[in-house]
Write a protein that holds these residues in place. Structure first.
Motif, PDB file in Angstrom:
ATOM      1  N   MET A  14      -5.333   3.322 -10.587  1.00 52.54           N
ATOM      2  CA  MET A  14      -4.450   2.947  -9.510  1.00 52.54           C
ATOM      3  C   MET A  14      -5.257   2.804  -8.229  1.00 52.54           C
ATOM      4  O   MET A  14      -6.104   3.632  -7.933  1.00 52.54           O
ATOM      5  CB  MET A  14      -3.363   4.002  -9.350  1.00 52.54           C
ATOM      6  CG  MET A  14      -2.346   3.687  -8.290  1.00 52.54           C
ATOM      7  SD  MET A  14      -1.419   2.191  -8.522  1.00 52.54           S
ATOM      8  CE  MET A  14      -0.139   2.735  -9.578  1.00 52.54           C
ATOM      9  N   LEU A  15      -4.989   1.787  -7.458  1.00 52.33           N
ATOM     10  CA  LEU A  15      -5.679   1.561  -6.190  1.00 52.33           C
ATOM     11  C   LEU A  15      -5.169   2.525  -5.127  1.00 52.33           C
ATOM     12  O   LEU A  15      -3.994   2.867  -5.103  1.00 52.33           O
ATOM     13  CB  LEU A  15      -5.462   0.124  -5.714  1.00 52.33           C
ATOM     14  CG  LEU A  15      -6.120  -0.963  -6.546  1.00 52.33           C
ATOM     15  CD1 LEU A  15      -5.666  -2.337  -6.073  1.00 52.33           C
ATOM     16  CD2 LEU A  15      -7.620  -0.846  -6.480  1.00 52.33           C
ATOM     17  N   THR A  16      -6.083   2.926  -4.234  1.00 52.94           N
ATOM     18  CA  THR A  16      -5.721   3.795  -3.126  1.00 52.94           C
ATOM     19  C   THR A  16      -6.346   3.250  -1.845  1.00 52.94           C
ATOM     20  O   THR A  16      -7.069   2.249  -1.872  1.00 52.94           O
ATOM     21  CB  THR A  16      -6.233   5.232  -3.347  1.00 52.94           C
ATOM     22  OG1 THR A  16      -7.659   5.232  -3.250  1.00 52.94           O
ATOM     23  CG2 THR A  16      -5.797   5.778  -4.694  1.00 52.94           C
ATOM     24  N   SER A  17      -6.113   3.944  -0.746  1.00 52.93           N
ATOM     25  CA  SER A  17      -6.685   3.540   0.533  1.00 52.93           C
ATOM     26  C   SER A  17      -8.197   3.742   0.564  1.00 52.93           C
ATOM     27  O   SER A  17      -8.868   3.261   1.473  1.00 52.93           O
ATOM     28  CB  SER A  17      -6.027   4.307   1.672  1.00 52.93           C
ATOM     29  OG  SER A  17      -6.251   5.692   1.501  1.00 52.93           O
ATOM     30  N   GLN A  18      -8.743   4.433  -0.416  1.00 50.95           N
ATOM     31  CA  GLN A  18     -10.192   4.643  -0.500  1.00 50.95           C
ATOM     32  C   GLN A  18     -10.909   3.486  -1.206  1.00 50.95           C
ATOM     33  O   GLN A  18     -12.132   3.460  -1.246  1.00 50.95           O
ATOM     34  CB  GLN A  18     -10.478   5.949  -1.255  1.00 50.95           C
ATOM     35  CG  GLN A  18      -9.900   7.173  -0.592  1.00 50.95           C
ATOM     36  CD  GLN A  18     -10.512   7.411   0.779  1.00 50.95           C
ATOM     37  OE1 GLN A  18     -11.722   7.381   0.934  1.00 50.95           O
ATOM     38  NE2 GLN A  18      -9.666   7.617   1.774  1.00 50.95           N
ATOM     39  N   ASP A  19     -10.154   2.536  -1.755  1.00 52.53           N
ATOM     40  CA  ASP A  19     -10.731   1.438  -2.528  1.00 52.53           C
ATOM     41  C   ASP A  19     -10.966   0.202  -1.672  1.00 52.53           C
ATOM     42  O   ASP A  19     -10.218  -0.077  -0.731  1.00 52.53           O
ATOM     43  CB  ASP A  19      -9.813   1.067  -3.691  1.00 52.53           C
ATOM     44  CG  ASP A  19      -9.703   2.178  -4.703  1.00 52.53           C
ATOM     45  OD1 ASP A  19     -10.747   2.748  -5.063  1.00 52.53           O
ATOM     46  OD2 ASP A  19      -8.569   2.488  -5.124  1.00 52.53           O
ATOM     47  N   LEU A  20     -12.000  -0.542  -2.030  1.00 51.97           N
ATOM     48  CA  LEU A  20     -12.280  -1.848  -1.443  1.00 51.97           C
ATOM     49  C   LEU A  20     -12.176  -2.870  -2.560  1.00 51.97           C
ATOM     50  O   LEU A  20     -12.835  -2.747  -3.590  1.00 51.97           O
ATOM     51  CB  LEU A  20     -13.680  -1.889  -0.829  1.00 51.97           C
ATOM     52  CG  LEU A  20     -14.162  -3.265  -0.371  1.00 51.97           C
ATOM     53  CD1 LEU A  20     -13.351  -3.739   0.838  1.00 51.97           C
ATOM     54  CD2 LEU A  20     -15.640  -3.243  -0.052  1.00 51.97           C
ATOM     55  N   LYS A  52      -1.729  -9.265  -2.820  1.00 52.77           N
ATOM     56  CA  LYS A  52      -0.552  -8.600  -2.245  1.00 52.77           C
ATOM     57  C   LYS A  52      -0.353  -7.225  -2.878  1.00 52.77           C
ATOM     58  O   LYS A  52      -0.047  -6.253  -2.187  1.00 52.77           O
ATOM     59  CB  LYS A  52       0.690  -9.464  -2.452  1.00 52.77           C
ATOM     60  CG  LYS A  52       1.940  -8.905  -1.845  1.00 52.77           C
ATOM     61  CD  LYS A  52       3.118  -9.843  -2.062  1.00 52.77           C
ATOM     62  CE  LYS A  52       4.376  -9.294  -1.433  1.00 52.77           C
ATOM     63  NZ  LYS A  52       5.534 -10.192  -1.655  1.00 52.77           N
ATOM     64  N   ASN A  53      -0.538  -7.135  -4.182  1.00 51.84           N
ATOM     65  CA  ASN A  53      -0.393  -5.867  -4.894  1.00 51.84           C
ATOM     66  C   ASN A  53      -1.446  -4.868  -4.412  1.00 51.84           C
ATOM     67  O   ASN A  53      -1.127  -3.696  -4.153  1.00 51.84           O
ATOM     68  CB  ASN A  53      -0.504  -6.107  -6.400  1.00 51.84           C
ATOM     69  CG  ASN A  53      -0.204  -4.866  -7.200  1.00 51.84           C
ATOM     70  OD1 ASN A  53       0.294  -3.873  -6.694  1.00 51.84           O
ATOM     71  ND2 ASN A  53      -0.528  -4.931  -8.482  1.00 51.84           N
ATOM     72  N   ALA A  54      -2.702  -5.313  -4.300  1.00 50.98           N
ATOM     73  CA  ALA A  54      -3.768  -4.426  -3.822  1.00 50.98           C
ATOM     74  C   ALA A  54      -3.481  -3.969  -2.400  1.00 50.98           C
ATOM     75  O   ALA A  54      -3.648  -2.801  -2.060  1.00 50.98           O
ATOM     76  CB  ALA A  54      -5.113  -5.148  -3.892  1.00 50.98           C
ATOM     77  N   PHE A  55      -3.014  -4.882  -1.559  1.00 49.65           N
ATOM     78  CA  PHE A  55      -2.675  -4.570  -0.169  1.00 49.65           C
ATOM     79  C   PHE A  55      -1.539  -3.552  -0.095  1.00 49.65           C
ATOM     80  O   PHE A  55      -1.581  -2.607   0.689  1.00 49.65           O
ATOM     81  CB  PHE A  55      -2.288  -5.863   0.557  1.00 49.65           C
ATOM     82  CG  PHE A  55      -1.927  -5.676   1.993  1.00 49.65           C
ATOM     83  CD1 PHE A  55      -2.917  -5.553   2.957  1.00 49.65           C
ATOM     84  CD2 PHE A  55      -0.604  -5.638   2.392  1.00 49.65           C
ATOM     85  CE1 PHE A  55      -2.592  -5.377   4.291  1.00 49.65           C
ATOM     86  CE2 PHE A  55      -0.261  -5.469   3.721  1.00 49.65           C
ATOM     87  CZ  PHE A  55      -1.257  -5.344   4.670  1.00 49.65           C
TER      88      PHE A  55
END
Length: 105
Positions: free
Chosen positions: A1-7, A25-28
Motif C-alpha cells: 500500500m502506498l503511503t506519504s513516505q513513497d515517491l 490519481k490513486n497514488a495521489f
C-alpha cells in the motif's frame, strides 16, 4: 500500500498509456509524492505531480525524439550517485554480482 513516505515516478510521453491518469490519481489519494517526467504540462499525470520535469520531444524532423528525456534521466541518476557519496560509489559489488549469478542457476 502506498503511503506519504513513497515517491512514485511516472514517465509519460505520447501516446500516453490510457489508465495513467487513474493510476496517478490513486497514488495521489494515498498521499504518495508524485514525480513526472513528461513532454507537456497537460500530460495525464501532471495535475497530480508535486514535481514535474518537462522534456519537450516534438521536433520538425522526428515526431517524438527521446534524446532529451534520456539526457535528463542520465543527469538525475548521476546526481543521485553523487549525492550518495564516495562510500557508495567505491563499494565492493563483487559479492553482490556472485550471489545474483547463483540465483540465476
Amino acid at each position: 500500500m502506498l503511503t506519504s513516505q513513497d515517491l512514485v515516478i511516472f514517465i509519460a510521453f505520447p501516446k500516453y498509456y490510457y489508465p495513467l491518469a487513474s493510476i496517478a490519481k490513486n497514488a495521489f489519494s494515498h498521499g504518495a509524492t508524485i514525480l513526472t517526467i513528461t513532454d507537456s504540462v497537460s500530460s495525464p499525470t501532471a495535475q497530480y505531480s508535486k514535481h514535474l520535469l518537462v522534456c519537450y520531444t516534438a521536433t520538425r524532423v522526428f515526431y517524438n525524439s527521446l534524446t532529451l528525456p534520456m539526457a535528463m534521466a542520465n543527469l538525475l541518476l548521476s546526481y543521485l550517485v553523487i549525492d550518495l557519496g564516495p562510500d557508495y560509489r567505491s563499494r565492493d559489488l563483487s559479492n553482490a554480482n556472485a550471489s545474483n549469478t547463483n540465483n540465476l542457476k
